[in-house]
Design a protein around this motif. Structure first.
Motif, short mmCIF file in Angstrom:
data_model
loop_
_atom_site.label_atom_id
_atom_site.label_comp_id
_atom_site.label_asym_id
_atom_site.label_seq_id
_atom_site.Cartn_x
_atom_site.Cartn_y
_atom_site.Cartn_z
N ALA A 1 5.22 0.64 -6.37
CA ALA A 1 4.88 -0.69 -5.86
C ALA A 1 4.72 -0.67 -4.35
O ALA A 1 3.79 -1.30 -3.81
CB ALA A 1 5.95 -1.71 -6.27
N ARG A 2 5.59 0.04 -3.64
CA ARG A 2 5.47 0.13 -2.18
C ARG A 2 4.18 0.82 -1.77
O ARG A 2 3.52 0.41 -0.81
CB ARG A 2 6.67 0.88 -1.58
N CYS A 3 3.81 1.86 -2.49
CA CYS A 3 2.55 2.56 -2.18
C CYS A 3 1.36 1.64 -2.39
O CYS A 3 0.47 1.57 -1.54
CB CYS A 3 2.41 3.80 -3.06
N VAL A 4 1.35 0.93 -3.51
CA VAL A 4 0.24 0.01 -3.80
C VAL A 4 0.17 -1.06 -2.73
O VAL A 4 -0.92 -1.37 -2.22
CB VAL A 4 0.38 -0.59 -5.22
N GLN A 5 1.32 -1.65 -2.36
CA GLN A 5 1.33 -2.68 -1.31
C GLN A 5 0.74 -2.14 -0.02
O GLN A 5 -0.04 -2.82 0.64
CB GLN A 5 2.77 -3.15 -1.04
N PHE A 6 1.11 -0.91 0.34
CA PHE A 6 0.58 -0.32 1.57
C PHE A 6 -0.93 -0.13 1.47
O PHE A 6 -1.68 -0.49 2.38
CB PHE A 6 1.26 1.02 1.87
N SER B 1 -5.49 -9.21 -4.57
CA SER B 1 -4.97 -9.58 -3.25
C SER B 1 -6.02 -10.29 -2.40
O SER B 1 -5.71 -10.93 -1.42
CB SER B 1 -4.45 -8.34 -2.51
N SER C 1 -5.17 -4.52 -8.34
CA SER C 1 -4.27 -5.10 -7.32
C SER C 1 -5.04 -5.46 -6.06
O SER C 1 -4.81 -6.49 -5.46
CB SER C 1 -3.15 -4.12 -6.98
N LYS D 1 -3.03 -3.32 1.65
CA LYS D 1 -2.67 -4.20 2.76
C LYS D 1 -3.90 -4.76 3.47
O LYS D 1 -3.98 -5.96 3.73
CB LYS D 1 -1.78 -3.42 3.74
N GLU E 1 9.60 1.35 -8.12
CA GLU E 1 9.71 0.71 -6.80
C GLU E 1 8.86 1.45 -5.76
O GLU E 1 8.18 0.83 -4.95
CB GLU E 1 11.17 0.65 -6.33
N SER F 1 9.53 6.06 0.54
CA SER F 1 9.01 4.69 0.70
C SER F 1 9.02 4.25 2.15
O SER F 1 8.23 3.40 2.55
CB SER F 1 9.78 3.71 -0.18
#
Length: 185
Positions: A140-145, A183, A179, A148, A137, A115
């Motif tokens: 979720a971090r991968c998706v957020q990245f 966003s 997602s 972005k 977790e 992550s």
């Protein structure tokens, strides 16, 4: 009291220790033992973790002291980049092995390490692993990245890792697109 042949390399270990730390090893010792379907370096790191509860640092190769001082800066940067990539790949394989052998702590350590190194080249592959090995977790971090920015999303969509994600985890792609759409609203 047991030997494993992994990718042509032999490893000696103790059944009691392996079985105490891994429910999968416990189950395997009651069935037929067979060659492990993984790289020998990954298996070595897995056994090291079982015995010591520590994870080795993953480097493609140890630095040659002479090369550090005589090579140019670009070569040093290329070596560091290669070491980082090799470490990421090793961590990805170790996460899969940890999940396979029920080593939850090792799986968490690998997920945490991955992550922290998410980039355009690794995001889709790491997302695939997170989905396949139940690491919410990390997922979720991968998706957020990835979502972005639209530029980051476009860059990730152009990678080989994304093609693999589409083929192996189509529902994750749908979640990713939802997602991304969410966003922007």
């Amino acid at each position: 009291d047991v030997r494993f042949l992994v990718s042509g390399e032999s490893f000696a270990a103790h059944k009691a220790i392996l079985a105490a730390r891994s429910p999968v090893f416990m189950a395997e010792f009651f069935g037929d033992m067979k060659d492990k379907d993984m790289e020998s370096a990954v298996f070595k790191a897995l056994v090291q973790f079982i015995y010591t509860d520590t994870v080795p640092e993953f480097r493609q190769q140890e630095w040659d002291g002479e090369a550090i001082y005589t090579d140019s800066a670009p070569k040093l940067e290329q070596q560091e980049e290669a070491d980082t990539k090799a470490g990421t790949v090793m961590t990805q394989h170790l996460l899969a092995a940890a999940d396979r052998y029920g080593l939850d702590r090792l799986k968490l350590i690998c997920a945490f390490k991955l992550s922290g190194g998410i980039n355009v080249d690794t995001a889709a592959t790491t997302l695939t692993l997170a989905e396949q090995h139940n690491c919410p977790e990390l997922k979720a971090r991968c998706v957020q990245f990835i979502i972005k920015t639209s530029a980051t999303l476009d860059a990730v969509l152009a990678t080989e890792g994304y093609k693999h994600l589409e083929a192996s985890c189509p529902l994750v792609v749908i979640d990713l697109l939802r997602s991304a759409r969410g966003s922007k609203t």
